[in-house]
Write an enzyme that holds these catalytic residues in place. Structure first.
Site, mmCIF file in Angstrom:
data_model
loop_
_atom_site.group_PDB
_atom_site.id
_atom_site.type_symbol
_atom_site.label_atom_id
_atom_site.label_comp_id
_atom_site.label_asym_id
_atom_site.label_seq_id
_atom_site.Cartn_x
_atom_site.Cartn_y
_atom_site.Cartn_z
ATOM 1 N N LYS A 24 0.465 -1.280 -0.030
ATOM 2 C CA LYS A 24 -0.086 -0.252 -0.459
ATOM 3 C C LYS A 24 0.782 1.243 0.286
ATOM 4 O O LYS A 24 1.845 1.428 0.498
ATOM 5 C CB LYS A 24 -1.001 0.211 1.424
ATOM 6 C CG LYS A 24 -1.513 1.169 1.011
ATOM 7 C CD LYS A 24 -3.063 1.582 2.498
ATOM 8 C CE LYS A 24 -4.008 1.994 1.840
ATOM 9 N NZ LYS A 24 -4.548 1.958 3.383
ATOM 10 N N ARG A 84 0.557 -5.451 3.045
ATOM 11 C CA ARG A 84 -0.519 -5.592 4.427
ATOM 12 C C ARG A 84 -0.217 -7.855 3.549
ATOM 13 O O ARG A 84 -0.333 -7.942 1.890
ATOM 14 C CB ARG A 84 -1.241 -5.636 3.974
ATOM 15 C CG ARG A 84 -2.306 -4.925 2.876
ATOM 16 C CD ARG A 84 -2.695 -4.028 2.967
ATOM 17 N NE ARG A 84 -4.320 -3.742 1.978
ATOM 18 C CZ ARG A 84 -4.526 -2.053 1.454
ATOM 19 N NH1 ARG A 84 -5.238 -2.159 3.232
ATOM 20 N NH2 ARG A 84 -5.725 -2.177 0.468
ATOM 21 N N ASP A 100 -16.412 0.150 -0.264
ATOM 22 C CA ASP A 100 -15.170 0.070 -0.959
ATOM 23 C C ASP A 100 -14.232 -0.411 -0.004
ATOM 24 O O ASP A 100 -13.341 -0.856 -0.159
ATOM 25 C CB ASP A 100 -14.223 0.973 -2.203
ATOM 26 C CG ASP A 100 -14.218 1.964 -0.820
ATOM 27 O OD1 ASP A 100 -15.289 3.067 -0.588
ATOM 28 O OD2 ASP A 100 -13.166 2.975 -1.371
ATOM 29 N N ASN A 101 -14.441 -0.045 1.045
ATOM 30 C CA ASN A 101 -13.541 -0.536 2.324
ATOM 31 C C ASN A 101 -14.179 -1.807 3.251
ATOM 32 O O ASN A 101 -14.147 -1.700 4.305
ATOM 33 C CB ASN A 101 -13.523 0.840 3.093
ATOM 34 C CG ASN A 101 -12.483 1.556 2.890
ATOM 35 O OD1 ASN A 101 -12.551 1.459 1.895
ATOM 36 N ND2 ASN A 101 -12.832 3.130 2.761
HETATM 37 P P1 AMP Z 1 -10.289 5.735 0.801
HETATM 38 O O1 AMP Z 1 -11.601 6.331 0.802
HETATM 39 O O2 AMP Z 1 -9.305 6.443 1.505
HETATM 40 O O3 AMP Z 1 -10.573 4.524 1.294
HETATM 41 O O4 AMP Z 1 -9.752 5.852 -0.854
HETATM 42 C C1 AMP Z 1 -10.384 5.348 -1.789
HETATM 43 C C2 AMP Z 1 -9.667 5.239 -2.815
HETATM 44 O O5 AMP Z 1 -9.300 5.972 -3.541
HETATM 45 C C3 AMP Z 1 -8.523 3.739 -2.663
HETATM 46 O O6 AMP Z 1 -8.862 2.546 -2.611
HETATM 47 C C4 AMP Z 1 -7.951 4.692 -3.835
HETATM 48 O O7 AMP Z 1 -7.777 3.712 -4.579
HETATM 49 C C5 AMP Z 1 -7.857 6.089 -4.023
HETATM 50 N N1 AMP Z 1 -6.931 6.711 -3.342
HETATM 51 C C6 AMP Z 1 -6.595 7.180 -1.900
HETATM 52 N N2 AMP Z 1 -5.401 8.038 -1.948
HETATM 53 C C7 AMP Z 1 -4.799 8.139 -3.095
HETATM 54 C C8 AMP Z 1 -3.811 8.254 -2.810
HETATM 55 N N3 AMP Z 1 -3.064 8.727 -1.997
HETATM 56 N N4 AMP Z 1 -3.274 8.164 -4.049
HETATM 57 C C9 AMP Z 1 -3.942 7.287 -4.927
HETATM 58 N N5 AMP Z 1 -4.928 7.032 -4.731
HETATM 59 C C10 AMP Z 1 -5.749 6.854 -3.771
HETATM 60 MG MG MG Z 2 -9.739 1.822 1.088
#
Ligand code: AMP
Ligand code: MG
Length: 514
Positions: free
Chosen positions: A132, A195, A274-275
């Site tokens: 990650k 992970r 998505d989480n």
């Molecule tokens: P999250 O809300 O943190 O689960 O983010 C949603 C999605 O955004 C993640 O699954 C990644 O695909 C993308 N994402 C989050 N942070 C980044 C990052 N720094 N660079 C690229 N993609 C990101």
């Molecule tokens: Mg995520």
């Protein structure tokens, strides 16, 4: 773009290092996901981080996975986990998924910063490995593909804290740091967490193909997951019954997970679809928090202005997310009633599992009809005073242990001391004592001390260790890792890690920025 979290552009030093093969370290790779093809994934090489160094090594997990003793000594392992080498046999790729963020369809989301290295056979069963923060992928949208040291430490520690608590989770094998810079609200250094999980499949993987009306791909993915994880379902013909059984099992796993989260006061913070893991694992540690004082309406994510993901709403949100998964699987299930019946598992299982979890916290081996009321009354009185959740349960366990050699008013004094208005507590206690009387006190207390942890990853503990780590001193992170790996042990000399949070803890603000 509907992002759960604001992404900032970044500057990262990427001296282009050649990918290295390491023939001496042969791992038993078995990369089944890679065979699914371009609709599901893109082959991507990691983007190297400069001058990587170890921050944390999970030697216990490595041993459980049967990794060779030389694993941590191999310079190429550090290089590979820092993105500048490829382990022989690994086929790095990014998988595609979509999802709902904060209740709104957000389209394609990722995976923008997790690289699938492959799957290896281990004594724990087949395990997938991911990096990650190893750089951009075709799904990175505006993100930089990186993760900062701060959030990577939180992910590593909390994954292992959850495992220590016996709660299903993705694991953390390693954490490497780098002087490479990433811009978030301020300039920070980058890091990569390696992970591990039997499967990193999310609800969002299925939503992706449903939204694109790609039913053949949806079915391929469902069958792939079933074959990899729950092959017993293959005995059901590939039709509505099989995919209903899949949905029912995810519902059961999710109910079990939520009951466990609630019972330790864990707030995930970003329960977007998505989480959510298909296996019911805790995944994607972002602005999570373990409750200090028991406040059911507590919101741990600074970016969650509506309180959608407040502690008490988590079970309801989990059901909403399952409903989205059910919608996504509808082209395979084809029958609304079947889908609803599968989701019902959550509604019936969750309240029952909740009562079981909290009964266990009270030292009650079996749930009786009146226990639900006993539990609810207790939670109500904890909420009224925002009593420290972890300290309450630990003191209660010690109080029950003390019943074997002292009277109840002395035994429970440290618990009563937690309340400003002790009358509600004093009114509740006799019913509990009567209920306990039917059980062997000593056995009860022992079980309680293995159910109610002494150590949880409180925000302020993480904060102190992270600030030290930012200065290059990783000893605090290592200490926390050791304590959280066995949170039910007493760990003499470390009581300060199990104490009340300091006043400044309530001003810690954790957003999605990671
Ligand atoms: P999250 O809300 O943190 O689960 O983010 C949603 C999605 O955004 C993640 O699954 C990644 O695909 C993308 N994402 C989050 N942070 C980044 C990052 N720094 N660079 C690229 N993609 C990101
Ligand atoms: Mg995520």
């Amino acid at each position: 773009m509907a992002l759960g979290c604001v992404l900032f552009p970044c500057i990262v030093h990427n001296p282009l290092m050649p990918a290295l093969d390491n023939p001496s370290l042969t791992l038993p790779w078995r990369n089944r996901y890679a065979a699914l093809g371009p609709d599901f994934l893109s082959p991507v090489s990691p983007t190297p981080l400069p001058a990587v160094h170890w921050v944390l090594q999970n030697t216990a997990l490595a041993a459980d996975m049967g990794l060779p003793a030389a694993f941590w000594e191999e310079p190429q392992v550090l290089a590979a986990l820092g993105g500048s080498a490829t382990l022989a046999g690994s086929t790095p790729l990014a998988s595609v998924y979509s999802g709902h963020q904060f209740g709104v369809w957000a389209g394609q989301l990722g995976d923008g910063r997790a690289l699938w290295l492959g799957e290896i056979d281990t004594p724990l069963g087949a395990q997938e490995l991911q990096l990650k923060g190893a750089g951009k992928t075709p799904y990175s949208r505006m993100g930089d593909g990186r993760a900062v040291l701060r959030s990577s430490i939180r992910e590593f520690l909390c994954s292992e804290a959850m495992h220590g608590l016996g709660i299903p989770t993705t694991r953390a094998l390693a954490l490497v740091g780098s002087p490479g810079k990433v811009i978030r609200e301020e300039l920070e250094t980058a890091a990569i967490v390696t992970r591990v999980a039997p499967s990193f499949m999310r609800f969002g993987h299925f939503e992706h193909f449903a939204a694109k009306a790609q039913t053949p791909q949806l079915q391929t993915l469902a069958d792939f997951f079933i074959e990899q994880q729950w092959p017993d379902l293959l005995s059901i013909d590939a039709g509505p019954e099989r995919y209903t059984a899949l949905l029912a099992r995810v519902s059961e796993r999710t109910a079990a997970l939520l009951a466990q989260w609630q019972s330790v006061g864990f707030c995930h913070g970003v329960m977007n679809t998505d989480n959510m893991s298909m296996l019911g694992l805790t995944i994607d540690y972002g602005p999570f928090q373990f409750l200090d004082g028991f406040d059911p309406s507590h919101i741990c994510n600074h970016s969650d202005h509506q309180g959608r993901y407040a502690y008490a709403r988590q079970p309801q949100i989990a059901f909403w997310n399952l409903y989205c998964l059910g919608q996504a699987l509808m082209p395979l299930i084809n029958d609304q009633d079947l889908a609803v019946s599968a989701l019902e598992n959550f509604k019936t299982d969750y309240p029952h599992m909740m009562d079981e979890r909290f009964a266990a916290k009270l030292g009650l081996a079996q749930v009786q009809a009146t226990d639900h009321g006993l539990i609810q009354n207790l939670l109500q009185l904890l909420a009224t005073e925002k009593t420290d959740f972890s300290i309450f349960w630990r003191r209660l366990s010690h109080a029950v242990a003390a019943l074997s050699h002292t009277n109840s008013s002395q035994a429970f004094e440290p618990v009563r001391d937690l309340f400003i208005q002790a009358s509600a507590w004093e009114a509740w206690l006799p019913t509990y004592l009567q209920r306990l009387e039917k059980q062997e006190a000593h056995t009860t207390a022992e079980a309680m001390l293995k159910t109610n942890p002494k150590f949880v990853l409180r925000n302020h503990l993480g904060e102190v260790a992270i600030n030290q780590a930012k200065m290059g001193d990783f000893s605090g992170v290592q200490t926390l890792f050791n304590l959280l790996a066995s949170p039910f042990e007493e760990h003499p000399g470390h009581d300060n890690f199990a104490a009340f949070p300091p006043d400044w803890a309530s001003s810690i603000s954790i957003s999605c920025s990671s």
